[in-house]
Enzyme design. Structure first.
Site, PDB file in Angstrom:
ATOM      1  N   GLU A 142       0.852  -1.200   0.000  1.00 49.31           N
ATOM      2  CA  GLU A 142       0.000   0.000   0.000  1.00 49.31           C
ATOM      3  C   GLU A 142       0.883   1.245   0.000  1.00 49.31           C
ATOM      4  O   GLU A 142       1.825   1.362   0.796  1.00 49.31           O
ATOM      5  CB  GLU A 142      -0.926   0.004   1.225  1.00 49.31           C
ATOM      6  CG  GLU A 142      -1.888   1.187   1.180  1.00 49.31           C
ATOM      7  CD  GLU A 142      -2.869   1.223   2.350  1.00 49.31           C
ATOM      8  OE1 GLU A 142      -3.040   0.205   3.051  1.00 49.31           O
ATOM      9  OE2 GLU A 142      -3.454   2.305   2.558  1.00 49.31           O
ATOM     10  N   GLU A 146       4.564   4.963   4.130  1.00 45.97           N
ATOM     11  CA  GLU A 146       4.037   6.278   4.533  1.00 45.97           C
ATOM     12  C   GLU A 146       5.237   7.115   4.981  1.00 45.97           C
ATOM     13  O   GLU A 146       6.071   6.635   5.752  1.00 45.97           O
ATOM     14  CB  GLU A 146       3.013   6.102   5.666  1.00 45.97           C
ATOM     15  CG  GLU A 146       2.569   7.362   6.363  1.00 45.97           C
ATOM     16  CD  GLU A 146       1.944   8.397   5.434  1.00 45.97           C
ATOM     17  OE1 GLU A 146       0.993   8.069   4.712  1.00 45.97           O
ATOM     18  OE2 GLU A 146       2.435   9.545   5.423  1.00 45.97           O
ATOM     19  N   ASP A 189       9.909   7.714   1.390  1.00 45.31           N
ATOM     20  CA  ASP A 189       9.211   8.374   0.292  1.00 45.31           C
ATOM     21  C   ASP A 189       9.016   7.389  -0.857  1.00 45.31           C
ATOM     22  O   ASP A 189       9.952   6.655  -1.223  1.00 45.31           O
ATOM     23  CB  ASP A 189      10.050   9.564  -0.187  1.00 45.31           C
ATOM     24  CG  ASP A 189       9.212  10.513  -0.999  1.00 45.31           C
ATOM     25  OD1 ASP A 189       9.064  11.667  -0.562  1.00 45.31           O
ATOM     26  OD2 ASP A 189       8.690  10.110  -2.055  1.00 45.31           O
ATOM     27  N   ASP A 206      -2.410  12.254  -2.958  1.00 45.69           N
ATOM     28  CA  ASP A 206      -2.515  13.700  -3.149  1.00 45.69           C
ATOM     29  C   ASP A 206      -2.786  13.986  -4.633  1.00 45.69           C
ATOM     30  O   ASP A 206      -2.043  13.515  -5.494  1.00 45.69           O
ATOM     31  CB  ASP A 206      -1.225  14.381  -2.683  1.00 45.69           C
ATOM     32  CG  ASP A 206      -0.935  14.058  -1.208  1.00 45.69           C
ATOM     33  OD1 ASP A 206      -1.903  13.903  -0.434  1.00 45.69           O
ATOM     34  OD2 ASP A 206       0.247  13.937  -0.835  1.00 45.69           O
ATOM     35  N   ASP A 260     -11.388  10.580  -4.256  1.00 44.10           N
ATOM     36  CA  ASP A 260     -12.594  11.420  -4.273  1.00 44.10           C
ATOM     37  C   ASP A 260     -12.557  12.364  -5.468  1.00 44.10           C
ATOM     38  O   ASP A 260     -13.554  12.975  -5.817  1.00 44.10           O
ATOM     39  CB  ASP A 260     -12.641  12.275  -3.002  1.00 44.10           C
ATOM     40  CG  ASP A 260     -11.406  13.160  -2.922  1.00 44.10           C
ATOM     41  OD1 ASP A 260     -10.292  12.605  -2.851  1.00 44.10           O
ATOM     42  OD2 ASP A 260     -11.542  14.402  -2.977  1.00 44.10           O
ATOM     43  N   THR A 275     -11.070   3.768   3.876  1.00 43.59           N
ATOM     44  CA  THR A 275      -9.898   4.395   4.474  1.00 43.59           C
ATOM     45  C   THR A 275     -10.375   5.563   5.347  1.00 43.59           C
ATOM     46  O   THR A 275     -11.551   5.937   5.319  1.00 43.59           O
ATOM     47  CB  THR A 275      -8.937   4.946   3.398  1.00 43.59           C
ATOM     48  OG1 THR A 275      -9.469   6.164   2.880  1.00 43.59           O
ATOM     49  CG2 THR A 275      -8.724   3.962   2.264  1.00 43.59           C
ATOM     50  N   GLU A 276      -9.442   6.173   6.082  1.00 44.80           N
ATOM     51  CA  GLU A 276      -9.810   7.344   6.893  1.00 44.80           C
ATOM     52  C   GLU A 276     -10.342   8.474   5.998  1.00 44.80           C
ATOM     53  O   GLU A 276     -11.374   9.077   6.286  1.00 44.80           O
ATOM     54  CB  GLU A 276      -8.606   7.858   7.693  1.00 44.80           C
ATOM     55  CG  GLU A 276      -8.374   7.146   9.013  1.00 44.80           C
ATOM     56  CD  GLU A 276      -7.344   6.023   8.913  1.00 44.80           C
ATOM     57  OE1 GLU A 276      -6.860   5.738   7.800  1.00 44.80           O
ATOM     58  OE2 GLU A 276      -7.035   5.412   9.969  1.00 44.80           O
ATOM     59  N   GLU A 323     -11.529   8.256   2.996  1.00 50.21           N
ATOM     60  CA  GLU A 323     -12.765   7.829   2.335  1.00 50.21           C
ATOM     61  C   GLU A 323     -13.974   8.076   3.241  1.00 50.21           C
ATOM     62  O   GLU A 323     -15.016   8.555   2.796  1.00 50.21           O
ATOM     63  CB  GLU A 323     -12.640   6.336   2.001  1.00 50.21           C
ATOM     64  CG  GLU A 323     -13.818   5.751   1.272  1.00 50.21           C
ATOM     65  CD  GLU A 323     -13.503   4.345   0.773  1.00 50.21           C
ATOM     66  OE1 GLU A 323     -12.353   3.880   0.937  1.00 50.21           O
ATOM     67  OE2 GLU A 323     -14.411   3.711   0.224  1.00 50.21           O
TER      68      GLU A 323
HETATM   69  C1  LIG Z   1      -4.388  12.155   1.335  1.00 47.58           C
HETATM   70  S1  LIG Z   1      -3.569  11.059   2.408  1.00 47.58           S
HETATM   71  C2  LIG Z   1      -4.508   9.534   2.276  1.00 47.58           C
HETATM   72  C3  LIG Z   1      -4.189   8.581   3.388  1.00 47.58           C
HETATM   73  C4  LIG Z   1      -4.894   7.219   3.303  1.00 47.58           C
HETATM   74  N1  LIG Z   1      -4.474   6.490   2.125  1.00 47.58           N
HETATM   75  C5  LIG Z   1      -6.373   7.378   3.314  1.00 47.58           C
HETATM   76  O1  LIG Z   1      -6.990   7.173   2.270  1.00 47.58           O
HETATM   77  O2  LIG Z   1      -6.944   7.701   4.379  1.00 47.58           O
HETATM   78  C6  LIG Z   1      -2.108  10.674   1.491  1.00 47.58           C
HETATM   79  C7  LIG Z   1      -1.037  10.045   2.358  1.00 47.58           C
HETATM   80  O3  LIG Z   1       0.041   9.658   1.537  1.00 47.58           O
HETATM   81  C8  LIG Z   1       1.257  10.064   2.125  1.00 47.58           C
HETATM   82  N2  LIG Z   1       2.174  10.338   1.017  1.00 47.58           N
HETATM   83  C9  LIG Z   1       1.989  11.219   0.013  1.00 47.58           C
HETATM   84  N3  LIG Z   1       3.030  11.212  -0.820  1.00 47.58           N
HETATM   85  C10 LIG Z   1       3.900  10.293  -0.330  1.00 47.58           C
HETATM   86  C11 LIG Z   1       5.171   9.838  -0.754  1.00 47.58           C
HETATM   87  N4  LIG Z   1       5.762  10.334  -1.852  1.00 47.58           N
HETATM   88  N5  LIG Z   1       5.783   8.893  -0.027  1.00 47.58           N
HETATM   89  C12 LIG Z   1       5.198   8.377   1.091  1.00 47.58           C
HETATM   90  N6  LIG Z   1       3.998   8.782   1.549  1.00 47.58           N
HETATM   91  C13 LIG Z   1       3.345   9.721   0.845  1.00 47.58           C
HETATM   92  C14 LIG Z   1       0.914  11.317   2.912  1.00 47.58           C
HETATM   93  O4  LIG Z   1       1.835  11.538   3.978  1.00 47.58           O
HETATM   94  C15 LIG Z   1      -0.486  11.005   3.405  1.00 47.58           C
HETATM   95  O5  LIG Z   1      -0.488  10.370   4.667  1.00 47.58           O
END
Ligand SMILES: C[S@@+](CC[C@H](N)C(=O)[O-])C[C@H]1O[C@@H](n2cnc3c(N)ncnc32)[C@H](O)[C@@H]1O
Length: 216
Positions: free
Chosen positions: A47, A72, A99, A121, A157, A195-196, A198
């Site tokens: 994931e 993450e 990352d 994102d 979304d 997910t959170e 979602e």
């Molecule tokens: C918008 S949140 C969604 C979190 C979760 N998947 C959910 O649906 O509730 C995006 C997550 O991806 C992580 N993230 C974004 N770009 C990343 C990257 N390049 N490497 C690791 N984590 C990343 C962010 O820190 C964040 O916690």
């Protein structure tokens, strides 16, 4: 997205849950199953951007024979996910605080059976499509370590990100299926784990878009 406040006693809490992460996860490249004491023929699901880990822990719980690895990069966020897994007593999930831009350093050819990207994102307001985890350069990286015929499951979304992603998947030779623009009112919801993010969007009445894309 609002940044999560740094959690108190973060290093100590990470240390207390050390069985859920590796000091040097890149050393597991090509041997995750062995490093996690899992059978060599078990499936490995990955994931990307697991957030606070609701989806990851529920997915791992529902699939105890699967080795589940969640990436993450935010320390406080991954700690929340790790503590969730520990509280649930899970033995088949591991976390990597790195990352995703470095993802090829952690897996080798054919090592991964399934990939999940949930609510990544969108980079729509900043208009930076190349930063999306579904941009073709990222998909090319995923191809270096997924099995042939592996499935990538994608939820968001954001309609602009969704339509863009479907086109990127197709441009990369992936077969896109099970498309819905309203997951929670579709047949796919029967097996869906929220997910959170979602749940937050659902509470706001935003329809969730979802598809699967199969690697060649
Ligand atoms: C918008 S949140 C969604 C979190 C979760 N998947 C959910 O649906 O509730 C995006 C997550 O991806 C992580 N993230 C974004 N770009 C990343 C990257 N390049 N490497 C690791 N984590 C990343 C962010 O820190 C964040 O916690």
């Amino acid at each position: 997205m609002a940044r999560m406040r740094t959690k108190r006693h973060l290093p100590e809490r990470m240390e207390r849950a050390h069985e859920y992460w590796f000091d040097d996860p890149a050393a597991n490249k090509g041997k995750w199953r062995e490093a996690c004491s899992f059978p060599s023929d078990c499936e490995l699901w990955l994931e990307l951007g697991c957030g606070k880990g609701k989806f990851a822990t529920e997915q791992a719980q529902a699939n105890p024979d699967v080795l589940y690895v969640a990436f993450e990069r935010e320390p406080s966020v991954i700690l929340a996910a790790i503590e969730k897994a520990k509280e649930a007593g899970l033995k088949n999930i591991f976390f990597v605080k790195q990352d995703i831009g470095l993802i090829e350093e952690f897996f080798s050819e054919g090592e991964v059976d399934r990939v999940f990207i949930n609510f990544c994102d969108p980079w729509t307001r900043q208009n930076k499509p190349k930063r999306r985890l579904t941009y073709r350069d990222f998909i090319a990286r995923y191809k270096t370590f997924v099995k042939s015929g592996a499935v990538l499951a994608f939820k968001t979304d954001n309609t602009e990100l969704f339509d863009f992603s479907v086109e990127e998947f197709k441009a990369c030779g992936m077969e896109v299926s099970d498309i819905t623009y309203d997951l929670h009112n579709s047949g796919f919801d029967r097996v869906n784990i929220r997910t959170e993010f979602e749940q937050k969007f659902a509470d706001e009445g935003v329809p969730i878009k979802r598809c699967t894309a199969t690697f060649p």
